[in-house]
Design a protein around this motif. Structure first.
Motif, PDB file in Angstrom:
ATOM      1  N   ASP A 118     -74.440 -53.481  41.020  1.00 30.85           N
ATOM      2  CA  ASP A 118     -76.461 -54.431  41.620  1.00 30.85           C
ATOM      3  C   ASP A 118     -76.996 -55.029  39.864  1.00 30.85           C
ATOM      4  OD1 ASP A 118     -76.907 -53.532  44.281  1.00 30.85           O
ATOM      5  OD2 ASP A 118     -77.157 -52.221  43.229  1.00 30.85           O
ATOM      6  N   SER A 119     -77.550 -56.332  40.732  1.00 26.27           N
ATOM      7  CA  SER A 119     -78.534 -56.900  39.535  1.00 26.27           C
ATOM      8  C   SER A 119     -77.389 -57.698  38.732  1.00 26.27           C
ATOM      9  CB  SER A 119     -79.341 -56.118  38.732  1.00 26.27           C
ATOM     10  OG  SER A 119     -79.834 -55.702  39.174  1.00 26.27           O
ATOM     11  N   ASN A 120     -76.513 -57.993  38.469  1.00 29.13           N
ATOM     12  CA  ASN A 120     -74.754 -58.401  37.584  1.00 29.13           C
ATOM     13  C   ASN A 120     -75.457 -60.128  38.699  1.00 29.13           C
ATOM     14  OD1 ASN A 120     -75.066 -56.745  36.038  1.00 29.13           O
ATOM     15  ND2 ASN A 120     -72.640 -56.356  36.805  1.00 29.13           N
ATOM     16  N   ILE A 121     -75.164 -60.883  37.867  1.00 26.63           N
ATOM     17  CA  ILE A 121     -74.525 -62.532  38.810  1.00 26.63           C
ATOM     18  C   ILE A 121     -73.391 -62.833  38.505  1.00 26.63           C
ATOM     19  CG2 ILE A 121     -75.161 -64.990  37.697  1.00 26.63           C
ATOM     20  CD1 ILE A 121     -77.371 -64.157  36.307  1.00 26.63           C
ATOM     21  N   TYR A 122     -72.676 -63.783  39.888  1.00 29.46           N
ATOM     22  CA  TYR A 122     -71.302 -63.900  40.058  1.00 29.46           C
ATOM     23  C   TYR A 122     -71.585 -65.260  40.246  1.00 29.46           C
ATOM     24  CZ  TYR A 122     -70.929 -58.345  39.065  1.00 29.46           C
ATOM     25  OH  TYR A 122     -70.794 -57.488  38.979  1.00 29.46           O
ATOM     26  N   VAL A 123     -70.523 -65.385  40.137  1.00 27.59           N
ATOM     27  CA  VAL A 123     -70.519 -66.701  40.871  1.00 27.59           C
ATOM     28  C   VAL A 123     -68.332 -67.067  41.531  1.00 27.59           C
ATOM     29  CG1 VAL A 123     -70.130 -69.881  40.396  1.00 27.59           C
ATOM     30  CG2 VAL A 123     -71.413 -68.062  38.084  1.00 27.59           C
ATOM     31  N   ASP A 124     -69.375 -67.485  43.030  1.00 28.52           N
ATOM     32  CA  ASP A 124     -67.959 -67.553  43.962  1.00 28.52           C
ATOM     33  C   ASP A 124     -68.341 -69.126  43.583  1.00 28.52           C
ATOM     34  OD1 ASP A 124     -66.177 -67.999  45.489  1.00 28.52           O
ATOM     35  OD2 ASP A 124     -67.338 -66.969  47.333  1.00 28.52           O
ATOM     36  N   MET A 125     -67.356 -69.788  43.146  1.00 27.02           N
ATOM     37  CA  MET A 125     -66.107 -71.119  42.775  1.00 27.02           C
ATOM     38  C   MET A 125     -65.963 -71.665  43.983  1.00 27.02           C
ATOM     39  SD  MET A 125     -67.541 -71.635  39.454  1.00 27.02           S
ATOM     40  CE  MET A 125     -66.280 -73.028  38.930  1.00 27.02           C
ATOM     41  N   THR A 126     -65.523 -70.985  44.880  1.00 27.05           N
ATOM     42  CA  THR A 126     -64.762 -71.410  46.746  1.00 27.05           C
ATOM     43  C   THR A 126     -65.695 -70.928  47.222  1.00 27.05           C
ATOM     44  OG1 THR A 126     -63.047 -70.116  45.764  1.00 27.05           O
ATOM     45  CG2 THR A 126     -63.388 -72.751  45.488  1.00 27.05           C
ATOM     46  N   PHE A 127     -66.980 -70.586  48.120  1.00 27.69           N
ATOM     47  CA  PHE A 127     -67.500 -69.763  49.113  1.00 27.69           C
ATOM     48  C   PHE A 127     -66.976 -69.956  50.003  1.00 27.69           C
ATOM     49  CE2 PHE A 127     -70.725 -69.245  52.116  1.00 27.69           C
ATOM     50  CZ  PHE A 127     -70.752 -68.372  51.936  1.00 27.69           C
ATOM     51  N   GLY A 128     -66.389 -70.977  50.167  1.00 26.00           N
ATOM     52  CA  GLY A 128     -65.724 -71.258  51.718  1.00 26.00           C
ATOM     53  C   GLY A 128     -66.401 -70.839  53.440  1.00 26.00           C
ATOM     54  N   ALA A 129     -65.387 -70.094  54.052  1.00 25.41           N
ATOM     55  CA  ALA A 129     -66.785 -69.304  54.490  1.00 25.41           C
ATOM     56  C   ALA A 129     -67.192 -67.793  54.569  1.00 25.41           C
ATOM     57  CB  ALA A 129     -66.095 -68.294  55.967  1.00 25.41           C
ATOM     58  N   GLY A 130     -67.183 -67.575  52.917  1.00 25.04           N
ATOM     59  CA  GLY A 130     -68.703 -66.291  52.356  1.00 25.04           C
ATOM     60  C   GLY A 130     -67.947 -65.434  52.370  1.00 25.04           C
ATOM     61  N   GLY A 131     -66.295 -64.594  53.512  1.00 27.96           N
ATOM     62  CA  GLY A 131     -65.858 -63.411  52.324  1.00 27.96           C
ATOM     63  C   GLY A 131     -66.000 -62.992  51.622  1.00 27.96           C
ATOM     64  N   HIS A 132     -65.304 -63.263  50.517  1.00 28.62           N
ATOM     65  CA  HIS A 132     -65.472 -62.795  49.022  1.00 28.62           C
ATOM     66  C   HIS A 132     -66.824 -63.023  48.701  1.00 28.62           C
ATOM     67  CE1 HIS A 132     -61.810 -64.020  49.209  1.00 28.62           C
ATOM     68  NE2 HIS A 132     -61.127 -63.214  48.694  1.00 28.62           N
ATOM     69  N   SER A 133     -67.915 -63.624  49.120  1.00 22.13           N
ATOM     70  CA  SER A 133     -68.725 -63.173  48.778  1.00 22.13           C
ATOM     71  C   SER A 133     -69.342 -62.215  49.191  1.00 22.13           C
ATOM     72  CB  SER A 133     -69.876 -64.363  48.932  1.00 22.13           C
ATOM     73  OG  SER A 133     -69.979 -65.574  47.781  1.00 22.13           O
ATOM     74  N   LYS A 134     -69.392 -61.999  50.835  1.00 22.42           N
ATOM     75  CA  LYS A 134     -69.317 -60.999  51.855  1.00 22.42           C
ATOM     76  C   LYS A 134     -69.431 -59.760  51.033  1.00 22.42           C
ATOM     77  CE  LYS A 134     -70.734 -64.125  55.176  1.00 22.42           C
ATOM     78  NZ  LYS A 134     -69.850 -64.353  56.389  1.00 22.42           N
ATOM     79  N   ALA A 135     -68.383 -59.769  50.930  1.00 21.42           N
ATOM     80  CA  ALA A 135     -67.290 -58.096  50.542  1.00 21.42           C
ATOM     81  C   ALA A 135     -68.062 -57.806  49.053  1.00 21.42           C
ATOM     82  CB  ALA A 135     -66.538 -58.635  50.366  1.00 21.42           C
ATOM     83  N   ILE A 136     -68.710 -58.533  48.144  1.00 17.54           N
ATOM     84  CA  ILE A 136     -68.926 -58.442  46.793  1.00 17.54           C
ATOM     85  C   ILE A 136     -70.409 -57.793  47.551  1.00 17.54           C
ATOM     86  CG2 ILE A 136     -69.930 -59.667  44.833  1.00 17.54           C
ATOM     87  CD1 ILE A 136     -68.076 -61.425  44.716  1.00 17.54           C
ATOM     88  N   LEU A 137     -71.291 -58.462  47.961  1.00 15.97           N
ATOM     89  CA  LEU A 137     -73.025 -57.586  48.740  1.00 15.97           C
ATOM     90  C   LEU A 137     -72.305 -56.978  49.064  1.00 15.97           C
ATOM     91  CD1 LEU A 137     -74.477 -60.941  49.398  1.00 15.97           C
ATOM     92  CD2 LEU A 137     -74.870 -59.745  48.129  1.00 15.97           C
ATOM     93  N   GLN A 138     -70.868 -56.600  49.416  1.00 24.31           N
ATOM     94  CA  GLN A 138     -71.098 -54.836  49.890  1.00 24.31           C
ATOM     95  C   GLN A 138     -71.450 -53.885  49.676  1.00 24.31           C
ATOM     96  OE1 GLN A 138     -70.383 -53.306  53.934  1.00 24.31           O
ATOM     97  NE2 GLN A 138     -71.136 -54.894  54.726  1.00 24.31           N
ATOM     98  N   ARG A 139     -70.289 -54.090  48.465  1.00 26.58           N
ATOM     99  CA  ARG A 139     -70.245 -52.988  47.483  1.00 26.58           C
ATOM    100  C   ARG A 139     -71.322 -52.956  46.161  1.00 26.58           C
ATOM    101  NH1 ARG A 139     -65.690 -51.407  44.226  1.00 26.58           N
ATOM    102  NH2 ARG A 139     -64.709 -52.077  46.582  1.00 26.58           N
ATOM    103  N   ALA A 140     -72.679 -54.280  45.932  1.00 26.06           N
ATOM    104  CA  ALA A 140     -73.208 -54.356  45.123  1.00 26.06           C
ATOM    105  C   ALA A 140     -74.595 -55.197  45.669  1.00 26.06           C
ATOM    106  CB  ALA A 140     -72.666 -54.893  44.206  1.00 26.06           C
ATOM    107  N   PRO A 141     -74.715 -54.538  46.783  1.00 26.09           N
ATOM    108  CA  PRO A 141     -75.961 -55.246  47.501  1.00 26.09           C
ATOM    109  C   PRO A 141     -77.343 -55.637  47.099  1.00 26.09           C
ATOM    110  CG  PRO A 141     -75.507 -52.727  48.312  1.00 26.09           C
ATOM    111  CD  PRO A 141     -74.889 -53.392  47.123  1.00 26.09           C
ATOM    112  N   GLU A 142     -77.508 -56.032  45.718  1.00 23.80           N
ATOM    113  CA  GLU A 142     -78.492 -55.940  44.580  1.00 23.80           C
ATOM    114  C   GLU A 142     -77.746 -56.961  44.307  1.00 23.80           C
ATOM    115  OE1 GLU A 142     -81.941 -55.798  45.391  1.00 23.80           O
ATOM    116  OE2 GLU A 142     -81.062 -54.660  47.486  1.00 23.80           O
ATOM    117  N   ALA A 143     -76.391 -57.629  44.049  1.00 25.04           N
ATOM    118  CA  ALA A 143     -75.953 -57.968  43.209  1.00 25.04           C
ATOM    119  C   ALA A 143     -77.342 -60.058  43.082  1.00 25.04           C
ATOM    120  CB  ALA A 143     -74.311 -58.580  43.636  1.00 25.04           C
ATOM    121  N   ARG A 144     -76.368 -60.934  42.418  1.00 31.44           N
ATOM    122  CA  ARG A 144     -77.044 -62.213  42.382  1.00 31.44           C
ATOM    123  C   ARG A 144     -75.474 -63.168  42.376  1.00 31.44           C
ATOM    124  NH1 ARG A 144     -80.714 -63.528  38.201  1.00 31.44           N
ATOM    125  NH2 ARG A 144     -81.085 -65.489  39.571  1.00 31.44           N
TER     126      ARG A 144
END
Length: 377
Positions: free
Chosen positions: A58-84
């Protein structure tokens, strides 16, 4: 594997293996079903492994360089709901998906951005994100499932559409696959198919394309391109990693797509930018589906010069490198080792990570995936 000598022992072991296999399959099936429901039919490749290795907080910053349909970003948010998360993609459709996701979360938490890997420094400046302030980067290189599933984009071999293949849909890139196959000379087409597709019949395919142009005019559709390539192979066919019949046009389509989107140069530039913005000990993960892409990632993570030949000796490296010309072959061993070991990355795993057999069955597009991960030094 241990095998019993008696029928009873064999039977018990067999039932145990079968039970374990069924349980594992049910687990994977239910997970895949959940992911499919969560991500609108798109199953992100190696999503559990990616999130485990990245280990978002949570609160850490991540960069999804290939967002696409957002699958990986959503999985990151599942693990860390407050991540940026900075959600980058050059595809306007993917950008729309990122904008939609941003409305669900707190203002400023999801940062949708449109552009290539090379445009990241400018984008990060606009977002007021400074160097060495990002905790993790993720690259999922190549065409996305959304692009393959949309015939008019021209990526699919099985669905007829216009020969386009531009990931940005022409937003900045004015050269399409149609331009490539209809305007380049035979020699140039051969080079593209051989270099980016490792196609053994590159010359014959290039000649067939040129002959078609002279006889019938422009090649406009993906089905036309597939038919021309198949005519070179006759009755021959390829098999994929699941031992299924695969189109002989796969490598050619891949080569043209990589050329049209300048994918290898973009990947190199993206990895350079990732290192610049990562914190020390920050993680960079790269999913690749092609040997050339994987080679670029490997050379970055293992500190191998991008233009260097494979398996060079220490002495050969020193002779070719500008760093060591001042030594004039009178090497100072300590200085030489310091310079050669001035690495920017520390690989998290020495071996490439692959999807397991069950995931490949659930998501066939994962079968050629390779995952590498490294920490910034």
């Amino acid at each position: 594997m241990i095998q019993g000598t008696k029928m009873l022992t064999w039977s018990v072991l067999h039932r145990m293996r079968l039970t374990m296999k069924m349980t594992q399959h049910r687990c994977i099936s239910s997970t895949s079903k959940l992911i499919t429901e969560m991500y609108g039919g798109h199953i992100p490749v190696m999503v559990d492994t990616v999130v485990d290795v990245l280990d978002p907080k949570d609160s850490n910053i991540y960069v999804d360089m290939t967002f696409g349909a957002g699958g990986h970003s959503k999985a990151i948010l599942q693990r860390a709901p407050e991540a940026r998360i900075v959600c980058l993609d050059q595809d306007p459709k993917a950008h729309e998906s990122a904008l939609a996701l941003s409305k669900i979360y707190n203002p400023g938490q999801i940062m949708p951005c449109i552009g290539t890997f090379s445009s990241l420094p400018k984008i990060m400046t606009e977002l007021n994100i400074e160097a060495e302030s990002v905790d993790g980067f993720l690259f999922d290189v190549g065409a996305s499932s959304m692009q393959f599933d949309t015939p008019e984009r021209g990526f699919s071999l099985s669905k007829d559409g216009n020969l386009d293949m531009r990931m940005d849909q022409g937003r900045e890139n004015n050269v399409s696959a149609m331009d490539v196959v209809n305007n380049l000379e035979e020699r140039d087409l051969t080079d593209i198919l051989r270099k980016y597709g490792d196609e053994k019949k590159a010359k014959q395919i290039a000649r067939a394309l040129v002959e078609w142009r002279y006889m019938f005019g422009k090649i406009r559709k993906t089905k036309q391109l597939v038919d021309i390539i198949e005519s070179v192979f006759g009755e021959q066919y390829h098999k994929d990693k699941l031992n299924r019949k695969a189109s002989v046009a796969t490598r050619s389509f891949q080569a043209i797509r990589i050329f049209v989107n300048n994918e290898l140069n973009e990947l190199h530039n993206g990895l350079v930018a990732a290192h610049h913005f990562l914190k020390p000990e920050g993680k960079c993960l790269a999913l690749t589906f092609h040997s050339l892409e994987d080679r670029i990632v490997k050379r970055h993570f293992h500190g191998i010069d991008i233009d260097e030949k494979l398996n060079m000796s220490l002495r050969d490296k020193s002779r070719l490198s500008d760093k060591f010309r001042k030594f004039n072959d009178a090497y100072d061993v300590d200085s030489l080792n310091i310079m050669l070991n001035d690495k920017k990355w520390s690989p998290i795993s020495k071996k490439i990570m692959h999807p397991n057999e069950e995931e490949c069955k659930e998501n066939p597009r994962a079968r050629s995936a390779k995952l590498r991960a490294a920490r910034k030094l």
